[in-house]
Design a protein around this motif. Structure first.
Motif: not given
Length: 898
Positions: A327-333
């Motif tokens: 998983e490649n997790n990106v939080e917020s923008q």
């Protein structure tokens, strides 16, 4: 004379037909192998035109492809068998045979049964339809079978020569591991494998007469047991059209249990990642031995996940499963202050080998390895019940046995232990072990061994390890090998055993232990400039050897309390096994050197410090060990009056006490008494395990043990420093009826527990999750009696830990966890997994589950009402795997900021 007229007439007709058939040219037309039979009922008179009116068949011979050529007489390619219950008539004028009431025709691999059948032996066509009963209702519809294909229409018209047919209001059932019914107003049989249908309906509903849903197909091509290719199709629910429609459709109907196909994703929404699609991909049914699923997740803020799953098995050889998740997790923008990006992964591999495959060689694996924060940071709902796991354990082992004398066993193991709290990783890459069986040099191999001399035996054991301790962020980097430790250990135990006074079992032995290391240390004297005593690491081979002596004496005592055969408890037996042991290990000060510490005092150290297999002892050890084990059993009168023997009940599985006394110790010679025990209640449904540590010495104000007994310091005989109790209880609705509950919850496929105390990990959109469940036969319980048989199950686990090492006298852990499921009706199931922490005064992770069986549909709703994992998931879809993509689901992901 009147009674004989019918037989005379029958004889004349027989002569006439036989003369007619023999008058034909045999090379051109073969004889029809049909025998005319007499009417079975004298009063039964049926007109041919009246009979044909019940066929309800529209004559399309001028336009369809089964047109008749009346100028050419056909012939049958084989023998035709036919029969009827009420009436069989052969018409010479019409060249037809009429069969009435339970009519049957058999020709080659064709089988036709119907209320009425008309055979035209000129065109080799057959017409079949229903008949009316005394109330005017149409009964006995046609039953047409060719090979394994069965069609049940209202009427049928079939040509034996062209193999073509027109079928009206047909119904056929396709078996593909599950039942799918195909209805059609008109079906045109082109050949043995192709049918064209018009105004068809496809459904997997159990009630085929009144299905709760179906897919309406205007036109389509039907290949039995293979596929249906259709034009515009849409779904009807309770005969009401829905907007679920496609311009064309393809329905695979393979006989295989599972087929390759698309796995539709599950939509969802999160506050920090946006909208999502989870667990979508493609499933490959590669062969009967293994499969492959490629799945993925996508979030609109750029996060994504990939998952690969494969299961493999070969009967009498091996079976296993391999899963990889990334998983490649990106939080917020991007651009926001709380923006972050991280990658997590997890690998699972389970492999087991059948014992019959190779008795001398075995490979096994149980791997759950990956990022320490994988379960905590993953948003995939399959990982929801596993985020409470604090440890991840993995092991791969290969065992090889070399038969013969002496037999040698070789084992290679790779193990990894991960702590998800501090992200520490401890692994051995690998561990090699070799052991030789016991050798009795003074006794025959095939004879009994008696006495001290004949029981003398020795072994040889070898162990080598490459041990690595690191943290999660350094995995697969060169830094992870900086602190690697390599060691080799050789052990040779020598022992013998014998009896003393027939009742005391005695053993005497010695052990030699040699350790090899590839790295040692050297401590330097304290450097006032550097303000430390430096330590140098020396690479190179070095060794040390130690030895010790041991002896033990033990016996078994039995105490029986008899109450009488007329009592419910007839007798109680108490088994006591006391034992005393002695061990001596000399000092190995030859392996010690000296250095000057910070305070200017000389201190001793060994260059083998921090080795894998310990270090040689500086002081000799001369200790006596004491242990006592107890087992309590009872004989009770069996409730079964036909039983001839009383039933044995275990009252106390074990109650053990152990301590030791060091004879040469200057102070604190007694070690704490360790007490442990366990028992079972309620037909082994409740397991109770308990333990405690009792220290005979007192402590000072700083919490340090002092050489003063606790009772001399004004306390009790022993000071309770630690205690723990663990209770697990599992019951269900079949517990008290003597039946066994075969239902087992298994979350291990996602890396979790083997029960549902932490909730269940389910992907309702993946029909493979319920494949085995749907195949099981369900118990047929009448609805009106269901209230008296509500199936249910309950699991509970209670844990209590008491700590009092430094007079803190506190409960460090006090929690209760439970999970339960109940079927309120044959269609309603509800479940809950939760717990309560009495120390923190709050509920633990809680999951509520609701399931509704809507005959052809499945409805599920999972809800986590509170905590930072609060979320819900709703699903409704068709249970059939062939139409599993007809579904609607919605999920709310947890907001981890709460």
């Amino acid at each position: 004379m009147r009674a004989k007229k019918r037989y005379i007439l029958l004889a004349l007709l027989t002569l006439f037909f036989s003369g007619f058939f023999y008058a034909q040219e045999r090379p051109k037309v073969q004889a029809l192998d049909i025998k005319a039979e007499k009417e079975q009922t004298d009063s039964l008179k049926i007109n041919a035109s009246e009979v044909l009116t019940s066929l309800a068949v529209v004559d399309t011979t001028e336009t369809d492809s089964i047109s008749k050529d009346t100028t050419k007489q056909g012939f049958l390619q084989g023998k035709i068998d036919y029969k009827a219950k009420d009436y069989m008539k052969m018409s010479r004028k019409e060249n037809k045979i009429y069969l009435y009431n339970e009519a049957e025709v058999y020709y080659q691999d064709y089988e036709l049964k119907s209320g009425i059948i008309v055979i035209d032996y000129t065109t080799n066509e057959v017409h079949a339809g229903r008949i009316k009963d005394s109330t005017g209702a149409l009964i006995q519809p046609p039953y047409f079978k060719q090979g394994n294909n069965i069609v049940e229409p209202d009427s049928i018209r079939f040509n034996f020569d062209t193999k073509k047919a027109l079928i009206f209001n047909s119904r056929t059932e396709q078996s593909m591991g599950e039942s799918m019914s195909v209805f059609a107003e008109t079906v045109k049989k082109e050949n043995d494998s192709v049918y064209f249908l018009r105004e068809g309906r496809i459904t997997t509903a159990e009630d085929i007469d009144d299905p709760d849903y179906y897919i309406r197909v205007r036109k389509g091509k039907f290949v039995p047991n293979k596929k249906i290719i259709a034009g515009f199709s849409n779904m009807y629910i309770a005969d009401v059209p829905t907007p679920i429609a496609v311009p064309f459709a393809y329905f695979p109907m393979s006989q295989e249990r599972r087929n390759s196909g698309i796995i539709m994703p599950t939509p969802g929404q999160t506050n920090r990642r946006g909208y999502s699609l989870q667990n979508g991909g493609y499933y490959f049914a590669i062969s009967d031995y293994f499969d492959l699923a490629l799945l993925g997740d996508y979030y609109t803020n750029g996060s994504y996940g990939l998952r690969t799953e494969t299961n493999y098995a070969k009967r009498y050889k091996f079976r296993g499963a391999l899963r990889f998740r990334y998983e490649n997790n990106v939080e917020s923008q991007r651009g926001f202050p709380d923006y972050s990006r991280s990658t997590i992964y997890n690998i699972q591999w389970n492999h087991s080998q059948d014992a019959k495959a190779n008795p001398n060689s075995r490979l096994s694996a149980s791997v759950n390895f990956g990022s320490s924060q994988y379960y905590q940071n993953s948003f995939n709902q399959l990982n929801t019940p596993n985020f409470l796991n604090n440890t991840l354990q993995s092991s791969i082992s290969y065992n090889k046995t070399f038969p013969g004398y002496p037999m040698v066993n070789l084992n290679a193991t790779t193990s990894i232990q991960q702590n998800t709290r501090d992200q520490s990783v401890n692994m051995t890459l690998p561990t090699l072990q070799a052991s030789m069986e016991r050798i009795f040099p003074f006794a025959k191999r095939d004879g009994a061994k008696k006495g001290i001399i004949q029981n003398i035996n020795f072994q040889y054991n070898f162990r080598a390890e490459n041990r690595i301790s690191t943290i999660d962020t350094l995995l697969f980097k060169k830094e992870m090998f900086d602190n690697a430790k390599v060691g080799f250990q050789h052990t040779i135990p020598i022992s013998t055993n014998f009896k003393i006074f027939k009742f005391f079992s005695t053993s005497v032995g010695a052990n030699y232990n040699e350790v090899w290391q590839l790295k040692t240390i050297q401590r330097n004297d304290y450097d006032p400039i550097l303000e430390e005593a430096t330590i140098d690491t020396i690479s190179g081979f070095d060794r040390f050897g130690t030895y010790n002596f041991n002896a033990s004496l033990g016996t078994t005592l039995y105490g029986t309390f008899v109450f009488g055969e007329d009592k419910k408890i007839q007798a109680i037996r108490h088994t006591v096994r006391p034992s005393i042991s002695y061990g001596y290990t000399p000092a190995f000060d030859q392996y010690y050197d000296e250095y000057i510490g910070e305070d200017g005092v000389e201190r001793e150290y060994t260059r083998f410090e921090n080795g894998i297999y310990g270090q040689p002892g500086l002081n000799n050890s001369n200790s006596i060990g004491l242990s006592l084990s107890n087992v309590v059993e009872a004989k009770v009168r069996d409730k079964d009056t036909t039983a001839t023997e009383p039933k044995k009940v275990m009252l106390l599985n074990n109650l053990n006490f152990s301590t030791s006394y060091n004879i040469v110790a200057d102070s604190l010679p007694w070690s704490p008494v360790r007490m442990s025990g366990g028992t079972q209640f309620f037909q082994n449904k409740m397991n109770v395990n308990f333990g405690a540590t009792l220290d005979p010495y007192a402590i000072d104000n700083t919490g340090t043990r002092i050489d003063v007994f606790n009772y001399e310091n004004g306390g009790s005989l022993f000071r309770l420093t630690q205690a723990n109790v663990n209770v697990s209880y599992s019951i269900n609705s079949k517990t008290f009826s003597g039946e066994e509950d075969k239902e087992q919850v298994d979350n291990t496929q996602s890396g979790g527990r083997d029960d549902d105390l932490f909730g269940r990990a389910q992907d309702f959109s993946d029909e493979r999750t319920f494949a085995d469940e749907d195949d099981e036969e369900k118990e047929d319980i009448p609805t009106e009696a269901y209230a008296a048989k509500l199936p249910w199950d309950l699991r509970m686990a209670y844990s209590l830990t008491y700590s009092n090492r430094n007079r803190e006298s506190e409960i460090s852990n006090n929690s209760l966890m439970f999970s339960g499921n109940i079927e309120l009706s044959p269609q309603w199931k509800v479940g809950v997994s939760s717990g309560y922490d009495f120390k923190q005064k709050g509920f633990t992770y809680t999951q509520l589950r609701f399931a509704r069986d809507l005959k052809s549909f499945r409805l599920n709703f999972n809800w986590v009402p509170f905590s930072n994992r609060a979320s819900w998931f709703f699903f409704i879809g068709i249970k059939s795997s062939m139409l599993s993509d007809l579904k609607w689901e919605k999920r709310s992901e947890p907001d981890k900021r709460l």
